[in-house]
Scaffold this active site. Structure first.
Site, PDB file in Angstrom:
ATOM      1  N   HIS A   1      23.525 -19.959  -3.861  1.00 30.15           N
ATOM      2  CA  HIS A   1      24.768 -20.149  -4.605  1.00 30.15           C
ATOM      3  C   HIS A   1      24.681 -19.565  -6.010  1.00 30.15           C
ATOM      4  O   HIS A   1      23.593 -19.437  -6.576  1.00 30.15           O
ATOM      5  CB  HIS A   1      25.138 -21.634  -4.642  1.00 30.15           C
ATOM      6  CG  HIS A   1      25.561 -22.160  -3.307  1.00 30.15           C
ATOM      7  ND1 HIS A   1      24.657 -22.493  -2.319  1.00 30.15           N
ATOM      8  CD2 HIS A   1      26.801 -22.374  -2.767  1.00 30.15           C
ATOM      9  CE1 HIS A   1      25.310 -22.903  -1.235  1.00 30.15           C
ATOM     10  NE2 HIS A   1      26.607 -22.844  -1.482  1.00 30.15           N
TER      11      HIS A   1
ATOM     12  N   ASP B   1      27.071 -17.735  -2.804  1.00 32.52           N
ATOM     13  CA  ASP B   1      28.426 -18.238  -2.623  1.00 32.52           C
ATOM     14  C   ASP B   1      29.016 -18.796  -3.925  1.00 32.52           C
ATOM     15  O   ASP B   1      28.283 -19.166  -4.845  1.00 32.52           O
ATOM     16  CB  ASP B   1      28.438 -19.372  -1.590  1.00 32.52           C
ATOM     17  CG  ASP B   1      28.225 -18.882  -0.172  1.00 32.52           C
ATOM     18  OD1 ASP B   1      27.888 -17.696   0.013  1.00 32.52           O
ATOM     19  OD2 ASP B   1      28.382 -19.695   0.759  1.00 32.52           O
TER      20      ASP B   1
END
Length: 224
Positions: free
Chosen positions: A186, A43
């Protein structure tokens, strides 16, 4: 042609046949190594660390779904193209990463639609997958995402890399993945980048390969 010439041709033909047989048998063996597929997701990119992340994934034979923020895709279109060139799938993670469930329908629509356009403009294609920031969703968010042709994807395993998880902890979290499951990671954390080679080794040891996330089932499947 002399007997010596004929013998040479026969030897060459035999070598070519052996090479072809070896090549044809290698492909199924490689395919058979995948007993299941998992979805690696990253992300909040693209960012200043995206290029290094892509290099690590590619060097270790991994593919992943990149849930990009629209504002960063618009600011860094070359990195979106780099994600695609590296064999990754590009997906929608809203434009500014707000708490969508606190917004009006018009604001939710803007967050999603602007990201679709930003990613498309950057060369990432038209996303089919959407992840709401913080995993926060409700019927309104899902309905608006669906209107844009998006399937909402949360996760089965949270690596906790956003919460300062160590490299060892991130590697252990991927060890919990089973066939079809998706893990949250992430783009930015240094510990996540450091974990990539060990993640690849751990998945391979269990016969798991990295796959795409199906818009139909929301689960990881063999790449199309």
């Amino acid at each position: 042609m002399t007997p010596k010439g004929v013998l040479g041709l026969l030897t060459m033909a035999a070598a070519l046949t052996a090479t072809a047989a070896t090549t044809s048998s290698a492909a199924p063996a490689h395919a058979a190594a995948c007993t299941g597929y998992v979805g690696l997701t990253f992300d909040d990119g693209p960012s200043g660390t995206t290029a290094r992340l892509l290099d690590a994934l590619r060097q270790n034979g991994l593919r992943a779904t990149m849930f990009n923020q629209g504002q960063y895709a618009a600011a860094n279109p070359s990195l979106v193209r780099a994600q695609v060139a590296a064999g990754m799938w590009v997906a929608n993670h809203s434009y500014t990463h707000p708490h969508l469930t606190r917004l009006s329908q018009a604001q939710i629509d803007s967050e999603i639609s602007r990201t679709q356009q930003a990613i498309k403009n950057a060369g990432g294609g038209t996303p089919k997958l959407f992840r709401p920031p913080y995993g926060e969703t409700n019927a309104t968010v899902k309905a608006i995402a669906a209107r844009h042709g998006l399937t909402e994807i949360i996760w089965h395993v949270d690596s906790q890399d956003w919460n300062g998880a160590s490299t060892d902890a991130i590697v252990r979290s991927t060890a919990r993945l089973t066939d079809g499951q998706v893990i949250l990671m992430h783009d930015g954390p240094a510990n996540t980048l450091a974990a990539i080679p060990r993640i690849a080794q751990g998945l391979a040891s269990r016969g798991l390969c990295t796959g795409m996330i199906s818009p139909q089932s929301g689960r990881a499947v063999a790449p199309a």
